[in-house]
Design a protein around this motif. Structure first.
Motif, mmCIF file in Angstrom:
data_model
loop_
_atom_site.group_PDB
_atom_site.id
_atom_site.type_symbol
_atom_site.label_atom_id
_atom_site.label_comp_id
_atom_site.label_asym_id
_atom_site.label_seq_id
_atom_site.Cartn_x
_atom_site.Cartn_y
_atom_site.Cartn_z
ATOM 1 N N ASN A 23 31.321 11.153 -5.558
ATOM 2 C CA ASN A 23 31.624 12.403 -6.267
ATOM 3 C C ASN A 23 31.025 12.461 -7.663
ATOM 4 N N LEU A 78 26.390 7.282 -10.153
ATOM 5 C CA LEU A 78 25.259 6.841 -9.335
ATOM 6 C C LEU A 78 25.406 7.291 -7.891
ATOM 7 N N ARG A 88 38.110 9.306 -3.529
ATOM 8 C CA ARG A 88 39.585 9.183 -3.584
ATOM 9 C C ARG A 88 40.241 10.491 -3.974
ATOM 10 N N ASP A 108 40.667 5.674 -0.664
ATOM 11 C CA ASP A 108 41.103 5.028 -1.912
ATOM 12 C C ASP A 108 41.085 3.521 -1.697
ATOM 13 N N TYR A 109 40.248 2.829 -2.455
ATOM 14 C CA TYR A 109 40.136 1.371 -2.308
ATOM 15 C C TYR A 109 41.417 0.652 -2.757
ATOM 16 N N ASN A 164 29.416 1.990 -2.760
ATOM 17 C CA ASN A 164 29.080 2.142 -4.176
ATOM 18 C C ASN A 164 30.319 2.243 -5.068
ATOM 19 N N TYR A 214 35.031 -8.008 -14.639
ATOM 20 C CA TYR A 214 34.230 -7.032 -13.881
ATOM 21 C C TYR A 214 32.999 -7.710 -13.271
ATOM 22 N N LYS A 253 31.548 -8.511 -9.381
ATOM 23 C CA LYS A 253 30.210 -8.145 -8.890
ATOM 24 C C LYS A 253 29.515 -9.368 -8.283
ATOM 25 N N GLY A 309 20.784 -1.463 -12.168
ATOM 26 C CA GLY A 309 20.338 -1.433 -13.563
ATOM 27 C C GLY A 309 21.455 -0.927 -14.451
ATOM 28 N N CYS A 357 22.904 1.824 -16.580
ATOM 29 C CA CYS A 357 22.666 3.273 -16.532
ATOM 30 C C CYS A 357 23.798 4.061 -17.175
ATOM 31 N N SER A 398 26.650 6.470 -17.024
ATOM 32 C CA SER A 398 27.588 6.935 -15.991
ATOM 33 C C SER A 398 28.991 6.802 -16.555
#
Ligand SMILES: NC(=O)c1ccc[n+]([C@@H]2O[C@H](COP(=O)([O-])OP(=O)(O)OC[C@H]3O[C@@H](n4cnc5c(N)ncnc54)[C@H](OP(=O)(O)O)[C@@H]3O)[C@@H](O)[C@H]2O)c1
Length: 326
Positions: A36, A39, A60, A87-88, A113, A201, A205, A232, A234, A236
């Motif tokens: 939504n 990225l 979500r 929803d994760y 993503n 975080y 990853k 990369g 970015c 957001s």
């Protein structure tokens, strides 16, 4: 690359490119989580412009999804776009979503993503540390739930389906002190281990890379080509929890646009047919961190896999993970 100067160098010198205009995705069904905004939204827009037949945006908040859909339809009016709730931070939501995915006639491409960067210790609704829940547990469970649809499609089309998990170059940069704990995921839930700023975080990853590499050993590359990608650094909404202005200076100095980051995602998802189990950065296959490749990294990879399945067995008995049990 991996080092901080290497990171700055390629942010300055590399310009991500969109998919070739001639690339047609006609007849294909594409799924994007977290489509939504950010990225994911830009990737959805780019893929739609390549004449995807069915674009499923799993979000979500379906209202936000509908707004994103309208924006994409303005540029690609002929694409069928469906907004599905996911929803994760809810195993029920992931299970319902997984069952719905199984009803699809085909699923050619899936881009996992959705993610967040939580810079302070918080727990998600399901009780785990928030980055761990959303970025690792959520992503991993969704990856297992959608595999049957990807494999079924590959059998029908005679071509491997594609699955891409969005990671980060930050997976190179963390101490990962929890790796020696008897139970790494349980340790990462403890407030005392949260560490500074982006450590947690970035560790999640890294878990994306470890999970994907282990999962890649358990599925057939003739059926599903699975890779991870660094989009990369970015612009957001990801950076919304940053309290200092430094991130704005960094973005101004060497950040890529949201569209450029999205080009890295679409490239990893659609190109690089031989990238099973690989990590992509700057639109090419590159080695992941030395830790991932080390003997210790390989052991931790298996440990994370087993611990994650144990969490799912205990907390999500409805999840269909039987075929992956040892
Ligand atoms: N931007 C960067 O510099 C950068 C660098 C490396 C990696 N990444 C990775 O790129 C991916 C996309 O991030 P972004 O930069 O586009 O950030 P973003 O603009 O914040 O978008 C994140 C997306 O994930 C969704 N999401 C968050 N929590 C969720 C949950 N519980 N369940 C389902 N969806 C959820 C968000 O939905 P809502 O809108 O409802 O919150 C949103 O759609 C992430 O995996 C991130 O780690 C980004």
């Amino acid at each position: 690359m991996g080092g901080f100067f290497g990171f700055i160098w390629h942010q300055w010198t590399f310009t991500p490119k969109p998919l070739a205009a001639s690339k047609s995705l006609e007849g294909k069904t594409v799924l994007i989580t977290g489509g939504n905004i950010g990225l994911g939204f830009e990737a959805a827009k780019e893929l739609a412009s390549h004449r995807v037949s069915n674009l499923i945006m799993a979000v979500r908040d379906t209202k936000k999804g509908e707004t994103a859909k309208e924006a994409i339809l303005k540029e690609s009016p002929d694409v069928k776009i469906e907004i599905w709730e996911l929803d994760y931070d809810s195993y029920d939501s992931i299970i319902v979503f997984g069952e719905r995915v199984k009803t699809l006639e085909r699923l050619d491409y899936a881009l996992l993503n959705a993610g967040l960067k939580q810079m302070q210790y918080t727990t998600a609704k399901l009780g785990h540390e928030t980055n761990v829940q959303i970025n690792h547990l959520g992503t991993s469970l969704v990856s297992l739930q959608i595999l049957p649809a990807l494999e079924k499609t590959a059998k029908a089309t005679g071509k491997p389906s594609r699955l891409t998990i969005v990671s980060s170059e930050g997976h190179f940069w963390i101490p990962f002190n929890e790796r020696t704990a008897p139970n790494i995921l349980a340790k990462m839930d403890e407030k005392e281990t949260f560490g500074k700023q982006m450590n947690r975080y970035y560790t999640t990853k890294l878990l994306n890379v470890l999970w994907a590499r282990e999962l890649a050993t358990k599925i057939k590359k003739e059926e599903v080509v699975l890779n991870t990608v660094n989009p990369g650094f970015c612009y957001s909404g990801l950076h919304r929890h940053e309290k200092t202005g430094i991130i704005k200076i960094f973005l101004w100095a060497f950040g890529w646009t949201t569209q450029q980051g999205a080009h890295c995602l679409t490239d990893a998802l659609v190109e690089h047919e031989d990238s099973h189990g690989e990590y992509l950065s700057e639109q090419k296959v590159v080695p992941p961190s030395n830790f991932v490749l080390s003997d210790e990294g390989q052991k931790v990879q298996k440990k994370i896999w087993n611990e994650t399945l144990d969490v799912f067995k205990k907390e999500v008995p409805k999840a269909d993970i039987r075929s992956f049990e040892a």
